[in-house]
Write an enzyme that holds these catalytic residues in place. Sequence first.
Site, PDB file in Angstrom:
ATOM      1  N   ASP A   1       1.065   0.454  11.859  1.00  0.00           N
ATOM      2  CA  ASP A   1       1.365  -0.834  12.672  1.00  0.00           C
ATOM      3  C   ASP A   1       2.640  -1.674  12.320  1.00  0.00           C
ATOM      4  O   ASP A   1       2.144  -2.376  12.935  1.00  0.00           O
ATOM      5  CB  ASP A   1      -0.301  -1.393  12.026  1.00  0.00           C
ATOM      6  CG  ASP A   1       0.506  -1.816  10.587  1.00  0.00           C
ATOM      7  OD1 ASP A   1       1.408  -1.141   9.686  1.00  0.00           O
ATOM      8  OD2 ASP A   1      -0.683  -2.173   9.356  1.00  0.00           O
TER       9      ASP A   1
ATOM     10  N   ASP B   1      -1.186   3.088   8.173  1.00  0.00           N
ATOM     11  CA  ASP B   1      -2.103   2.621   9.177  1.00  0.00           C
ATOM     12  C   ASP B   1      -0.599   2.594  10.577  1.00  0.00           C
ATOM     13  O   ASP B   1      -1.424   2.179  11.545  1.00  0.00           O
ATOM     14  CB  ASP B   1      -2.483   0.936   9.200  1.00  0.00           C
ATOM     15  CG  ASP B   1      -2.807   0.788   8.336  1.00  0.00           C
ATOM     16  OD1 ASP B   1      -3.359   1.675   7.554  1.00  0.00           O
ATOM     17  OD2 ASP B   1      -2.839  -0.365   7.356  1.00  0.00           O
TER      18      ASP B   1
ATOM     19  N   GLY C   1       0.928  -1.095   0.202  1.00  0.00           N
ATOM     20  CA  GLY C   1      -0.196   0.053   0.143  1.00  0.00           C
ATOM     21  C   GLY C   1       0.775   1.094   0.128  1.00  0.00           C
ATOM     22  O   GLY C   1       1.848   1.162   0.822  1.00  0.00           O
TER      23      GLY C   1
ATOM     24  N   ARG D   1      -6.769  -1.904   8.839  1.00  0.00           N
ATOM     25  CA  ARG D   1      -7.124  -3.522   9.786  1.00  0.00           C
ATOM     26  C   ARG D   1      -6.969  -4.110  10.539  1.00  0.00           C
ATOM     27  O   ARG D   1      -7.690  -4.585  11.290  1.00  0.00           O
ATOM     28  CB  ARG D   1      -7.038  -4.120   8.781  1.00  0.00           C
ATOM     29  CG  ARG D   1      -6.982  -4.102   7.168  1.00  0.00           C
ATOM     30  CD  ARG D   1      -6.728  -4.777   6.046  1.00  0.00           C
ATOM     31  NE  ARG D   1      -5.185  -3.865   5.576  1.00  0.00           N
ATOM     32  CZ  ARG D   1      -3.799  -4.155   4.554  1.00  0.00           C
ATOM     33  NH1 ARG D   1      -4.242  -6.037   4.080  1.00  0.00           N
ATOM     34  NH2 ARG D   1      -2.821  -3.921   5.371  1.00  0.00           N
TER      35      ARG D   1
ATOM     36  N   ARG E   1       0.961  -5.628  -5.556  1.00  0.00           N
ATOM     37  CA  ARG E   1       1.378  -6.593  -5.450  1.00  0.00           C
ATOM     38  C   ARG E   1       1.959  -7.690  -6.069  1.00  0.00           C
ATOM     39  O   ARG E   1       1.444  -7.685  -6.831  1.00  0.00           O
ATOM     40  CB  ARG E   1       0.177  -6.299  -4.593  1.00  0.00           C
ATOM     41  CG  ARG E   1      -0.596  -5.801  -3.167  1.00  0.00           C
ATOM     42  CD  ARG E   1      -1.165  -5.792  -1.957  1.00  0.00           C
ATOM     43  NE  ARG E   1      -1.238  -5.339  -1.492  1.00  0.00           N
ATOM     44  CZ  ARG E   1      -2.178  -3.708  -0.649  1.00  0.00           C
ATOM     45  NH1 ARG E   1      -2.853  -3.146  -1.743  1.00  0.00           N
ATOM     46  NH2 ARG E   1      -1.826  -3.552   0.247  1.00  0.00           N
TER      47      ARG E   1
ATOM     48  N   THR F   1       3.560   3.679   5.528  1.00  0.00           N
ATOM     49  CA  THR F   1       2.648   2.857   5.985  1.00  0.00           C
ATOM     50  C   THR F   1       1.705   3.758   6.373  1.00  0.00           C
ATOM     51  O   THR F   1       2.418   3.855   7.051  1.00  0.00           O
ATOM     52  CB  THR F   1       1.981   2.082   6.553  1.00  0.00           C
ATOM     53  OG1 THR F   1       0.577   1.605   6.936  1.00  0.00           O
ATOM     54  CG2 THR F   1       2.794   1.006   7.428  1.00  0.00           C
TER      55      THR F   1
ATOM     56  N   ASP G   1       4.527  -4.642   6.394  1.00  0.00           N
ATOM     57  CA  ASP G   1       5.124  -5.578   7.336  1.00  0.00           C
ATOM     58  C   ASP G   1       5.013  -6.200   5.880  1.00  0.00           C
ATOM     59  O   ASP G   1       6.492  -7.543   6.249  1.00  0.00           O
ATOM     60  CB  ASP G   1       4.080  -5.833   8.119  1.00  0.00           C
ATOM     61  CG  ASP G   1       2.562  -5.980   8.448  1.00  0.00           C
ATOM     62  OD1 ASP G   1       2.223  -5.640   7.046  1.00  0.00           O
ATOM     63  OD2 ASP G   1       2.017  -6.477   8.970  1.00  0.00           O
TER      64      ASP G   1
END
Length: 319
Positions: A129, A127, A11, A171, A72, A125, A103
């Site tokens: 995360d 996120d 992403g 997510r 991807r 990212t 990740d």
Amino acid sequence: MKKIGVLTSGGDSPGMNAAIRAVVRKAIYHDLQVAGIYHGYQGLIEGNIQDLAIGDVGDIIQRGGTKLYSARCLDFKEEAGQLKGIEQLKKHGIEGLVVIGGDGSYRGALALSNHGFPCVGVPGTIDNDISGTDYTIGFDTALNTVIDSIDKIRDTATSHDRSFIIEVMGRDAGDLALWAGLAGGAETILVPEDPFDIDDIAMRLKRGRDRGKKHSIIVVAEGVMTGHELQQKLMEKADIPTHVSVLGHIQRGGSPTARDRVLASQMGAKAVELLLQDIGGKAVGIRNREILAYDFNEVFDGTHEFDESMYKLSKELSI
Ligand code: ADP
């Protein structure tokens, strides 16, 4: 080491371009050649690789997205794909690789390192995360985009006495929802780290209404449930009508904030420093304002720390 490569994968996030620029310029500063690998691991397997000069990364520090494109690539999860990638790297004289991504991308970088090819990961990212780093590149920009949207939605929510559910990305990590909810003054914030209780949400909304509050903002991370699912539950269980706004991919775009540009510059440069010392298998991170490197395995063994005290504060301030 004479030549390194850089790619962006997974992403995209605002600030990836600033990180690419830092990698290229830091490398050239140290007399290293740099090649850009286009379209992530897919481009690596296909040999979509071009040398980059100082001017190639000019005028991109302020741009969202990634100049190297992202993709991807399922083939790269298999050993055969990874070996093809190493073959391409060797063919182009590349001896070390900087992977900018999340990740999933780190798993690819770890695989290459395990095959003996030095790879360093830079966290790109929105996120936030990734375990082992306080912040990732793109988080701050996405956060400001969400806050801007919440402020705008609040205007219409107030004008029409409405309750709004705002669905944000995230997510497995609720950082974006938490920070945006706190900074945007949301009444309720739903994050994947905390099991949600529909009765508690309904009670909070009703309590607000009873004391004359006519509008409210609920921020929900996509990992909890969709905004529309929450809307349905609130209607069915508590007879509370709401409007839903799904922010979606606008959260990924836009010119990176100063904070993301600085972080990307520091992290990109650190990645090159590691490769100059022949160090691979590491992720670059920031902890307590210090830019550092740590084993990829720490990323996969740990979980990103959710800020419980901030979450508690958000509840205290939205009584
Ligand atoms: P992100 O990096 O944003 O988390 P993904 O999870 O989609 O995004 O991962 C990006 C790419 O990284 C994947 O398309 C794949 O090419 C590679 N990748 C993901 N998981 C692995 C794995 N276990 N082994 C090797 N490569 C992987």
